[in-house]
Scaffold this motif. Sequence first.
Motif, short mmCIF file in Angstrom:
data_model
loop_
_atom_site.label_atom_id
_atom_site.label_comp_id
_atom_site.label_asym_id
_atom_site.label_seq_id
_atom_site.Cartn_x
_atom_site.Cartn_y
_atom_site.Cartn_z
N GLN A 1 31.32 -6.60 38.14
CA GLN A 1 29.88 -6.39 37.99
C GLN A 1 29.50 -4.96 38.32
OE1 GLN A 1 27.18 -9.25 39.91
NE2 GLN A 1 25.99 -7.52 40.65
N THR A 2 30.03 -4.42 39.42
CA THR A 2 29.74 -3.05 39.82
C THR A 2 30.21 -2.07 38.75
OG1 THR A 2 29.90 -3.65 42.14
CG2 THR A 2 30.09 -1.32 41.61
N GLN A 3 31.39 -2.29 38.24
CA GLN A 3 31.94 -1.42 37.19
C GLN A 3 31.04 -1.44 35.95
OE1 GLN A 3 35.81 -2.67 35.79
NE2 GLN A 3 36.47 -0.55 35.56
N ASN A 4 30.58 -2.61 35.54
CA ASN A 4 29.70 -2.73 34.37
C ASN A 4 28.35 -2.06 34.61
OD1 ASN A 4 31.69 -4.14 32.99
ND2 ASN A 4 30.87 -6.14 33.56
N LEU A 5 27.80 -2.23 35.80
CA LEU A 5 26.50 -1.64 36.10
C LEU A 5 26.57 -0.11 36.08
CD1 LEU A 5 25.29 -3.93 39.03
CD2 LEU A 5 24.40 -3.87 36.70
N VAL A 6 27.60 0.44 36.72
CA VAL A 6 27.75 1.89 36.79
C VAL A 6 28.00 2.48 35.41
CG1 VAL A 6 29.20 3.76 37.68
CG2 VAL A 6 28.44 1.94 39.21
N SER A 7 28.87 1.85 34.64
CA SER A 7 29.17 2.39 33.30
C SER A 7 27.98 2.25 32.36
CB SER A 7 30.41 1.71 32.71
OG SER A 7 30.16 0.35 32.49
N GLY A 8 27.15 1.25 32.55
CA GLY A 8 25.97 1.05 31.71
C GLY A 8 24.78 1.91 32.11
N GLN A 9 24.85 2.59 33.23
CA GLN A 9 23.78 3.43 33.77
C GLN A 9 22.45 2.69 33.82
OE1 GLN A 9 23.54 7.27 31.93
NE2 GLN A 9 25.67 7.76 32.35
N ALA A 10 22.50 1.42 34.18
CA ALA A 10 21.30 0.61 34.37
C ALA A 10 21.57 -0.34 35.53
CB ALA A 10 20.94 -0.16 33.11
N TRP A 11 20.99 -0.05 36.70
CA TRP A 11 21.24 -0.84 37.89
C TRP A 11 20.11 -0.68 38.88
CZ3 TRP A 11 21.19 2.99 41.43
CH2 TRP A 11 21.72 4.23 41.07
N GLN A 12 20.17 -1.50 39.92
CA GLN A 12 19.17 -1.45 40.99
C GLN A 12 19.88 -1.40 42.33
OE1 GLN A 12 15.69 -3.99 40.65
NE2 GLN A 12 16.14 -4.82 42.68
N PHE A 13 19.40 -0.53 43.20
CA PHE A 13 19.90 -0.44 44.57
C PHE A 13 18.89 -1.13 45.46
CE2 PHE A 13 19.39 1.98 48.59
CZ PHE A 13 20.57 1.62 49.20
N ASP A 14 19.30 -2.20 46.13
CA ASP A 14 18.44 -2.93 47.07
C ASP A 14 18.75 -2.43 48.48
OD1 ASP A 14 17.22 -4.40 45.10
OD2 ASP A 14 18.47 -6.17 45.37
N ALA A 15 17.79 -1.77 49.10
CA ALA A 15 17.99 -1.21 50.43
C ALA A 15 17.80 -2.30 51.49
CB ALA A 15 17.00 -0.08 50.67
N ALA A 16 18.72 -2.31 52.46
CA ALA A 16 18.66 -3.27 53.56
C ALA A 16 18.44 -2.58 54.90
CB ALA A 16 19.94 -4.09 53.61
N GLN A 17 18.80 -1.30 55.00
CA GLN A 17 18.69 -0.56 56.25
C GLN A 17 18.34 0.89 55.94
OE1 GLN A 17 22.32 -0.46 58.52
NE2 GLN A 17 21.30 0.19 60.38
N MET A 18 17.53 1.48 56.81
CA MET A 18 17.11 2.87 56.66
C MET A 18 17.52 3.63 57.92
SD MET A 18 13.20 4.24 56.42
CE MET A 18 12.76 3.27 57.82
N ILE A 19 18.07 4.84 57.74
CA ILE A 19 18.49 5.65 58.88
C ILE A 19 17.91 7.05 58.73
CG2 ILE A 19 20.45 6.56 60.17
CD1 ILE A 19 22.07 4.22 59.01
N PRO A 20 16.81 7.35 59.44
CA PRO A 20 16.26 8.71 59.41
C PRO A 20 17.20 9.69 60.11
CG PRO A 20 14.70 7.13 60.35
CD PRO A 20 16.01 6.43 60.22
N SER A 21 17.01 10.98 59.86
CA SER A 21 17.85 11.99 60.52
C SER A 21 17.66 11.96 62.03
CB SER A 21 17.51 13.39 60.00
OG SER A 21 17.95 13.50 58.67
N LYS A 22 16.43 11.76 62.46
CA LYS A 22 16.14 11.63 63.89
C LYS A 22 15.48 10.28 64.11
CE LYS A 22 15.52 16.52 64.82
NZ LYS A 22 14.61 17.56 65.28
N GLY A 23 15.79 9.67 65.20
CA GLY A 23 15.19 8.38 65.49
C GLY A 23 16.17 7.26 65.25
N ARG A 24 15.70 6.06 65.42
CA ARG A 24 16.58 4.91 65.32
C ARG A 24 16.58 4.35 63.89
NH1 ARG A 24 13.62 0.15 65.58
NH2 ARG A 24 11.45 0.47 66.09
N SER A 25 17.63 3.64 63.58
CA SER A 25 17.71 3.00 62.27
C SER A 25 16.79 1.79 62.25
CB SER A 25 19.14 2.59 61.95
OG SER A 25 19.56 1.56 62.80
N ARG A 26 16.40 1.39 61.06
CA ARG A 26 15.50 0.25 60.91
C ARG A 26 16.06 -0.69 59.85
NH1 ARG A 26 12.38 4.68 62.05
NH2 ARG A 26 10.64 4.37 63.46
N ILE A 27 16.03 -1.97 60.15
CA ILE A 27 16.38 -3.00 59.17
C ILE A 27 15.15 -3.19 58.29
CG2 ILE A 27 17.04 -5.41 58.83
CD1 ILE A 27 19.23 -3.71 60.13
#
Length: 172
Positions: free
Chosen positions: A39-65
């Motif tokens: 599935q990953t190979q097909n998505l990348v080669s097709g240049q049509a996909w979605q990235f679902d973010a689960a966690q954010m990490i700023p340069s300073k500060g704590r990470s957030r779910i």
Amino acid sequence: MKNLLFITILMFSIVTAGAQEKKTRKQKRAEHEAILVEQTQNLVSGQAWQFDAAQMIPSKGRSRILTTAYNVTLKDGKVDSYLPFFGVAYSASYGGSDSPMVFEAPVEEYSLADGKKGGYIIKFKAKNKNDLLDFTFIISSNGSTSLGVSSTNRQHISYYGDLVPIEEKEDN
């Protein structure tokens, strides 16, 4: 004596059944992994996909779910970004409260390279209202993805999540 033989056969069959169950779990896990890789190979080669973010990490500060559905969609040479931003802004518009990571724009300077262990590295640039953003996706073969976003007007920020097929938006 018959009871001892019966108990021995019963114990052997229980142990054998348990071993077969573990084997099928491993097989199921391997099959699932193979499906994700394809599935990953097909998505990348097709240049049509979605990235679902689960966690954010700023340069300073704590990470957030991230409990809300944040994502980046790439399709037809355009990026649709809906991500939160926490960090330092070196330059911002007066009175602006919009996230700099919420925008739609055409993709510029798209590049795809092979990553480690069958993964991929996708880089591109996009412009929001006031800034040029550099996106770097590091995608593992099974779809686990890290995203780094650099900007001229804001601190670097990272996100972790998964690469998935594009969800169709419902029109209300």
